[in-house]
Design a protein around this motif. Structure first.
Motif, PDB file in Angstrom:
ATOM      1  N   ALA A  17       0.841  -1.210   0.000  1.00  0.00           N
ATOM      2  CA  ALA A  17       0.000   0.000   0.000  1.00  0.00           C
ATOM      3  C   ALA A  17       0.873   1.257   0.000  1.00  0.00           C
ATOM      4  CB  ALA A  17      -0.916   0.003   1.211  1.00  0.00           C
ATOM      5  N   GLN A  18       1.902   1.240   0.828  1.00  0.00           N
ATOM      6  CA  GLN A  18       2.797   2.406   0.888  1.00  0.00           C
ATOM      7  C   GLN A  18       3.539   2.583  -0.440  1.00  0.00           C
ATOM      8  OE1 GLN A  18       2.779   4.569   3.157  1.00  0.00           O
ATOM      9  NE2 GLN A  18       2.572   3.732   5.208  1.00  0.00           N
ATOM     10  N   ALA A  19       3.970   1.467  -1.018  1.00  0.00           N
ATOM     11  CA  ALA A  19       4.705   1.539  -2.291  1.00  0.00           C
ATOM     12  C   ALA A  19       3.800   2.055  -3.409  1.00  0.00           C
ATOM     13  CB  ALA A  19       5.271   0.175  -2.657  1.00  0.00           C
ATOM     14  N   ASN A  21       1.078   3.827  -3.033  1.00  0.00           N
ATOM     15  CA  ASN A  21       0.785   5.229  -2.711  1.00  0.00           C
ATOM     16  C   ASN A  21       1.914   6.144  -3.205  1.00  0.00           C
ATOM     17  OD1 ASN A  21      -0.895   7.144  -1.041  1.00  0.00           O
ATOM     18  ND2 ASN A  21       1.144   7.475  -0.205  1.00  0.00           N
ATOM     19  N   PHE A  22       3.137   5.707  -2.947  1.00  0.00           N
ATOM     20  CA  PHE A  22       4.286   6.509  -3.389  1.00  0.00           C
ATOM     21  C   PHE A  22       4.332   6.572  -4.921  1.00  0.00           C
ATOM     22  CE2 PHE A  22       8.692   7.061  -4.718  1.00  0.00           C
ATOM     23  CZ  PHE A  22       9.022   8.213  -4.028  1.00  0.00           C
ATOM     24  N   ILE A  24       1.811   6.337  -7.017  1.00  0.00           N
ATOM     25  CA  ILE A  24       0.740   7.244  -7.481  1.00  0.00           C
ATOM     26  C   ILE A  24       1.182   8.692  -7.300  1.00  0.00           C
ATOM     27  CG2 ILE A  24      -1.595   8.066  -6.944  1.00  0.00           C
ATOM     28  CD1 ILE A  24      -2.252   5.104  -6.199  1.00  0.00           C
ATOM     29  N   LEU A  25       1.769   8.968  -6.136  1.00  0.00           N
ATOM     30  CA  LEU A  25       2.222  10.342  -5.857  1.00  0.00           C
ATOM     31  C   LEU A  25       3.275  10.775  -6.871  1.00  0.00           C
ATOM     32  CD1 LEU A  25       2.236  12.842  -3.988  1.00  0.00           C
ATOM     33  CD2 LEU A  25       4.036  11.722  -2.674  1.00  0.00           C
ATOM     34  N   MET A  26       4.197   9.864  -7.167  1.00  0.00           N
ATOM     35  CA  MET A  26       5.274  10.206  -8.106  1.00  0.00           C
ATOM     36  C   MET A  26       4.701  10.520  -9.502  1.00  0.00           C
ATOM     37  SD  MET A  26       8.817   8.214  -8.835  1.00  0.00           S
ATOM     38  CE  MET A  26       8.274   7.109 -10.113  1.00  0.00           C
ATOM     39  N   ALA A  28       1.619  11.428 -10.207  1.00  0.00           N
ATOM     40  CA  ALA A  28       0.822  12.665 -10.137  1.00  0.00           C
ATOM     41  C   ALA A  28       1.709  13.903 -10.126  1.00  0.00           C
ATOM     42  CB  ALA A  28      -0.058  12.629  -8.887  1.00  0.00           C
ATOM     43  N   LEU A  29       2.745  13.868  -9.309  1.00  0.00           N
ATOM     44  CA  LEU A  29       3.638  15.034  -9.244  1.00  0.00           C
ATOM     45  C   LEU A  29       4.368  15.245 -10.565  1.00  0.00           C
ATOM     46  CD1 LEU A  29       5.262  14.954  -5.673  1.00  0.00           C
ATOM     47  CD2 LEU A  29       3.281  16.203  -6.449  1.00  0.00           C
TER      48      LEU A  29
END
Lengths: 152, 248
Positions: A17-19, A21-22, A24-26, A28-29
């Protein structure tokens, strides 16, 4: 090992989940922040570079314009000098022509005047001769009349 | 002494979504992610050719970071490839570390049996996050090494049968590479978790005096740890793409 994982609360699903999430964030950014900023920076850099090129071109044009202006001024000065010299020559020629015409006219006037004076003198002489003749006739008549009266 | 300090090494479960465990650190991670995405959305849409103060500051950091990465990797192409990963690691860890000091984080929750289970916990104070980031960095470094040098050449860094010394160095390389997962994850976890404990203990003994300077110090530690994580990833990527024969 199991105890260690349990103590730290490590679980496969949370790790994933953390991976995720990271990840997705990467993504998106990257699309929302990094790429637009990079694009803006590139566009600005291009604009600045274009500005520098334009400024260099303008400076070159200015330098060329200065040279062109100097050439034009020199050419214009040359042409003006030519025009002035031409005008002077024309003026001189005109002056000479006018002078000659005036001299010719004066000579002609003088000749006319002389001819007129001669004619007037001749006319006066003729009139004087006529007068003398008339006076001579009158004198002769008087003498004749006197002689006549004496004889009469 | 009746202890008023409760320390939990692992993140506490605060609920379930479709059977999936949701911990307080995972919830905080989602909040940090959401905040960063919202910021990126509005910031990215309002970029101007003539920047304001915030944009100018961000662009200055952005250009500085990109230049540094490019200089370190000695390639603009590689810098463009790895910048999103490194910048995201930095921003994510930074915001996560700084947000933990906001009022409510770690202090609002449910009391059960005299023990507070907070709704929010510093993401980096959960080994699941730091380990996940360590794995991401580790696999990025190794895959980059293999992709850049080729499988055999990259393997020659670790397996060297030409000499006993080379063999021993290869083994040390393997151990040090695997050790990165532990060093990456426990360094960040240890620093942030220890900071939380320190502030908690200081708050217990001198609640109106000691925590404030310690919070300031821990905020600084949060920035440093974000920088360390991102920069170590960068340096290890650089080491991974260096030809093994050139490096000697």
């Amino acid at each position: 090992m199991q105890a260690l994982l349990a103590a730290f609360g490590i679980s496969g699903s949370l790790l994933l989940a953390q991976a995720v999430n990271f990840g997705i964030l990467m993504v998106a950014l990257t699309y929302l922040l990094y790429k637009p900023v990079m694009k803006t920076l590139d566009a600005r850099q291009k604009k600045v570079a274009q500005g520098v090129i334009d400024a260099e071109r303008a400076a070159e044009k200015l330098a060329t314009a200065d040279v062109e202006a100097a050439t034009l001024v020199t050419k214009a000065e040359g042409e003006a000098d030519g025009i002035v010299a031409g005008a002077r020559e024309t003026a001189t020629a005109e002056r000479v022509r006018i002078l000659k015409e005036a001299e010719a006219r004066a000579a002609s006037v003088a000749v006319d005047a002389e001819a007129r004076a001669k004619e007037t003198a001749a006319k006066s002489l003729r009139e004087s001769e006529k007068e003398v003749a008339r006076l001579a006739i009158l004198a002769a008549e008087k003498v004749l009349m006197k002689e006549h009266s004496k004889h009469a | 002494m009746n202890s008023g300090i409760h320390v939990s090494l692992k993140a506490e479960t605060i609920g379930h979504i479709f059977g999936f465990v949701v911990t307080n650190s995972l919830l905080m991670t989602w909040i940090v992610t959401a905040l960063l995405i919202i910021f990126a959305f509005f910031f990215g849409r309002n970029l101007k050719m003539i920047p304001g103060k915030l944009q100018a500051a961000f662009e200055w950091l952005f250009e500085g970071a990109f230049g540094y990465i490019s200089e370190t990797l000695e390639s603009d192409k590689l810098a463009k490839r790895f910048f999103p990963l490194l910048a995201t690691i930095f921003l994510f860890v930074l915001v996560a570390n700084e947000l933990e000091f906001f009022p409510g984080v770690g202090s609002i929750g449910i009391f059960e049996g005299g023990v507070l289970t907070p709704f929010l916990r510093a993401p980096a104070a959960d080994l699941n996050l730091t380990l996940a980031l360590a794995f991401i960095s580790f696999f990025t470094i190794e895959i980059t090494g293999i992709a850049t040098l080729g499988g055999l050449k990259y393997a020659s860094k670790f397996v060297n049968l030409r000499s006993p010394v080379g063999f021993a160095v290869g083994l040390i390389e393997i151990i040090s590479n695997l050790g990165r997962i532990i060093s990456f994850s426990f360094r960040l976890f240890g620093n942030i978790f220890a900071g939380e404990i320190l502030i908690m203990v200081a708050g217990y003994f001198l609640p109106y005096l000691l925590p404030a300077p310690l919070i300031g110090f821990e905020m600084f530690i949060g920035i440093v740890q974000a920088l360390v994580f991102a920069m170590l990833t960068l340096f290890f990527i650089k080491l991974a793409i260096v030809d093994p024969h050139e490096s000697h």
